[in-house]
Design a protein around this motif. Structure first.
Motif, PDB file in Angstrom:
ATOM      1  N   ASN A 188       0.948  -1.053   0.058  1.00  0.00           N
ATOM      2  CA  ASN A 188       0.043   0.017   0.050  1.00  0.00           C
ATOM      3  C   ASN A 188       0.970   1.360   0.022  1.00  0.00           C
ATOM      4  N   THR A 189       0.236   2.484   0.023  1.00  0.00           N
ATOM      5  CA  THR A 189       1.084   3.660  -0.020  1.00  0.00           C
ATOM      6  C   THR A 189       1.478   4.338   1.136  1.00  0.00           C
ATOM      7  N   ASN A 190       1.394   3.450   2.320  1.00  0.00           N
ATOM      8  CA  ASN A 190       1.666   3.812   3.668  1.00  0.00           C
ATOM      9  C   ASN A 190       3.130   3.820   3.900  1.00  0.00           C
ATOM     10  N   SER A 191       3.992   4.351   3.240  1.00  0.00           N
ATOM     11  CA  SER A 191       5.412   4.340   3.252  1.00  0.00           C
ATOM     12  C   SER A 191       5.939   5.638   3.543  1.00  0.00           C
ATOM     13  N   MET A 192       7.366   5.580   3.658  1.00  0.00           N
ATOM     14  CA  MET A 192       8.276   6.716   3.700  1.00  0.00           C
ATOM     15  C   MET A 192       8.300   7.425   2.294  1.00  0.00           C
ATOM     16  N   GLY A 193       8.508   6.484   1.387  1.00  0.00           N
ATOM     17  CA  GLY A 193       8.406   6.898  -0.210  1.00  0.00           C
ATOM     18  C   GLY A 193       7.064   7.844  -0.397  1.00  0.00           C
ATOM     19  N   SER A 194       6.151   7.616   0.108  1.00  0.00           N
ATOM     20  CA  SER A 194       5.006   8.424  -0.443  1.00  0.00           C
ATOM     21  C   SER A 194       4.945   9.604   0.244  1.00  0.00           C
ATOM     22  N   VAL A 195       5.756   9.719   1.393  1.00  0.00           N
ATOM     23  CA  VAL A 195       5.747  11.006   2.288  1.00  0.00           C
ATOM     24  C   VAL A 195       6.809  11.931   1.380  1.00  0.00           C
ATOM     25  N   ILE A 196       8.023  11.318   1.071  1.00  0.00           N
ATOM     26  CA  ILE A 196       9.111  12.215   0.451  1.00  0.00           C
ATOM     27  C   ILE A 196       9.004  12.460  -0.779  1.00  0.00           C
ATOM     28  N   ASN A 197       8.449  11.844  -1.562  1.00  0.00           N
ATOM     29  CA  ASN A 197       8.124  12.010  -3.270  1.00  0.00           C
ATOM     30  C   ASN A 197       6.856  11.603  -3.623  1.00  0.00           C
ATOM     31  N   LYS A 198       5.801  12.165  -2.790  1.00  0.00           N
ATOM     32  CA  LYS A 198       4.465  11.634  -3.193  1.00  0.00           C
ATOM     33  C   LYS A 198       3.868  11.421  -4.562  1.00  0.00           C
ATOM     34  N   ASP A 199       4.082  12.328  -5.402  1.00  0.00           N
ATOM     35  CA  ASP A 199       3.326  12.153  -6.534  1.00  0.00           C
ATOM     36  C   ASP A 199       4.087  11.138  -7.324  1.00  0.00           C
ATOM     37  N   SER A 200       5.670  11.372  -7.327  1.00  0.00           N
ATOM     38  CA  SER A 200       6.237  10.082  -8.160  1.00  0.00           C
ATOM     39  C   SER A 200       5.664   8.848  -7.454  1.00  0.00           C
ATOM     40  N   THR A 201       5.666   8.540  -6.378  1.00  0.00           N
ATOM     41  CA  THR A 201       5.273   7.482  -5.653  1.00  0.00           C
ATOM     42  C   THR A 201       4.094   6.731  -6.078  1.00  0.00           C
ATOM     43  N   LEU A 202       2.898   7.831  -5.785  1.00  0.00           N
ATOM     44  CA  LEU A 202       1.658   7.516  -5.957  1.00  0.00           C
ATOM     45  C   LEU A 202       1.450   6.906  -7.350  1.00  0.00           C
ATOM     46  N   LYS A 203       2.149   7.780  -8.428  1.00  0.00           N
ATOM     47  CA  LYS A 203       2.102   7.375  -9.859  1.00  0.00           C
ATOM     48  C   LYS A 203       2.701   5.970 -10.103  1.00  0.00           C
ATOM     49  N   LYS A 204       3.798   5.731  -9.650  1.00  0.00           N
ATOM     50  CA  LYS A 204       4.301   4.200  -9.601  1.00  0.00           C
ATOM     51  C   LYS A 204       3.574   3.158  -9.151  1.00  0.00           C
ATOM     52  N   HIS A 205       2.917   3.755  -8.007  1.00  0.00           N
ATOM     53  CA  HIS A 205       2.082   2.601  -7.363  1.00  0.00           C
ATOM     54  C   HIS A 205       0.877   2.078  -7.948  1.00  0.00           C
ATOM     55  N   ALA A 206       0.154   3.231  -8.846  1.00  0.00           N
ATOM     56  CA  ALA A 206      -0.833   3.040  -9.840  1.00  0.00           C
ATOM     57  C   ALA A 206      -0.435   2.356 -10.794  1.00  0.00           C
ATOM     58  N   GLU A 207       0.592   2.253 -11.522  1.00  0.00           N
ATOM     59  CA  GLU A 207       1.113   1.751 -12.590  1.00  0.00           C
ATOM     60  C   GLU A 207       1.223   0.216 -12.032  1.00  0.00           C
ATOM     61  N   ALA A 208       1.671   0.179 -10.704  1.00  0.00           N
ATOM     62  CA  ALA A 208       1.952  -1.133 -10.326  1.00  0.00           C
ATOM     63  C   ALA A 208       0.597  -2.000 -10.011  1.00  0.00           C
ATOM     64  N   VAL A 209      -0.199  -1.225  -9.537  1.00  0.00           N
ATOM     65  CA  VAL A 209      -1.537  -1.876  -9.399  1.00  0.00           C
ATOM     66  C   VAL A 209      -2.409  -2.182 -10.805  1.00  0.00           C
ATOM     67  N   GLU A 210      -2.038  -1.572 -11.835  1.00  0.00           N
ATOM     68  CA  GLU A 210      -2.533  -1.877 -13.213  1.00  0.00           C
ATOM     69  C   GLU A 210      -1.959  -3.254 -13.570  1.00  0.00           C
ATOM     70  N   THR A 211      -0.310  -3.512 -13.250  1.00  0.00           N
ATOM     71  CA  THR A 211       0.095  -4.565 -13.572  1.00  0.00           C
ATOM     72  C   THR A 211      -0.178  -5.788 -12.618  1.00  0.00           C
ATOM     73  N   PHE A 212      -0.526  -5.731 -11.354  1.00  0.00           N
ATOM     74  CA  PHE A 212      -0.979  -6.530 -10.487  1.00  0.00           C
ATOM     75  C   PHE A 212      -2.173  -7.140 -11.138  1.00  0.00           C
ATOM     76  N   LYS A 213      -3.112  -6.282 -11.440  1.00  0.00           N
ATOM     77  CA  LYS A 213      -4.513  -6.729 -11.816  1.00  0.00           C
ATOM     78  C   LYS A 213      -4.180  -7.546 -13.188  1.00  0.00           C
ATOM     79  N   ALA A 214      -3.250  -7.245 -14.122  1.00  0.00           N
ATOM     80  CA  ALA A 214      -3.259  -7.841 -15.268  1.00  0.00           C
ATOM     81  C   ALA A 214      -2.606  -9.200 -15.230  1.00  0.00           C
ATOM     82  N   ILE A 215      -1.774  -9.497 -13.982  1.00  0.00           N
ATOM     83  CA  ILE A 215      -1.275 -10.729 -13.621  1.00  0.00           C
ATOM     84  C   ILE A 215      -2.318 -11.526 -13.108  1.00  0.00           C
TER      85      ILE A 215
END
Length: 254
Positions: free
Chosen positions: A223-250
């Motif tokens: 999930n996005t409750n991590s240090m990364g989402s605080v330090i670089n929130k926009d980039s982390t959330l974007k990468k997480h959303a892309e990972a969610v798409e990939t996870f769903k595809a798997i």
């Protein structure tokens, strides 16, 4: 026999100087020679640095950028060829080119981490089987620290984990519920947050590529409750959303 003074004679002519007698009189050639004599190592080092920077720049400009990063952590030492094969399979399942470079490219990163029980079992087995090497506890602790740091920063959202490492993260609420991602959790899910990876249609279709993974390896997503989402929130959330798409595809792979 006729003798000649140095620099004189038929080979030189009466009015020519011997090469050793030629002196540079402050011209460009003399300046170049003097500069090279006093600064040649500086020039060589500078040229070497420029060459290294040029090679690094070319490699950076031509290297393929990752669309998605996937983390494996557990007792299996996958090896370079295994990592590459799994990366190809994961690249094929990517729903789209996330970074827009014209390539669908997923990379699997592997950490070789043993639980205390696995360390003890291998140490015991090594006493009677010379083909089994005991675990280097220093290296194992270092790998575990790397795992904790990667989980904490949130750089790797999709995870393939040994059950004990999964429990280590799940106990602190580190994963997203399958039902929140898929609408409902699969009937054979390991937990509300994870599935046994080799039970998925995707893993079965790519059994050769994923043959190195232990059968109890779990697939889950951070999930996005991590240090990364605080330090670089926009980039982390974007990468997480892309990972969610990939996870769903798997998970929806047919």
């Amino acid at each position: 026999m006729k003798t000649y003074a140095p620099g004189k004679g038929p080979d030189y002519g009466e009015d020519k100087l011997h090469p050793k007698e030629i002196e540079l009189k402050g011209g460009t050639a003399e300046k170049a020679v003097n500069f090279w004599f006093y600064h040649k190592w500086k020039v060589i080092i500078a040229l070497f640095v420029v060459f290294v920077l040029l090679v690094a720049c070319l490699q950076t400009c031509t290297s393929i950028k990752d669309d998605v990063l996937v983390l494996y952590a557990g007792p299996c030492n996958i090896g370079a060829s295994g990592v590459a094969g799994m990366g190809v399979a994961l690249s094929d399942v990517l729903p789209r080119d996330f970074n827009g470079d014209g390539e669908n490219h997923a990379t699997l990163v592997g950490l070789n981490v043993f639980s205390p029980e696995q360390v003890a079992a291998l140490a015991e087995a090594a006493k009677t089987d010379t083909n089994i090497a005991p675990v280097n506890t220093y290296v194992n602790q270092r790998e575990l620290s790397s795992f904790d740091n990667l989980i904490l920063t949130g750089e790797y959202s999709i995870c393939l984990l040994d059950p004990w490492l999964y429990e280590r993260v799940e106990s602190s609420g580190g994963f997203t519920k399958l039902a929140d991602l898929l609408g409902t959790a699969p009937a054979d899910a390991y937990s509300p947050y994870a599935v046994t990876f080799k039970n998925t249609a995707f893993a079965k279709a790519h059994a050769e590529e994923f043959q190195y993974l232990p059968d109890d390896t779990l697939l889950c997503i951070r999930n996005t409750n991590s240090m990364g989402s605080v330090i670089n929130k926009d980039s982390t959330l974007k990468k997480h959303a892309e990972a969610v798409e990939t996870f769903k595809a798997i998970m929806n792979y047919q």
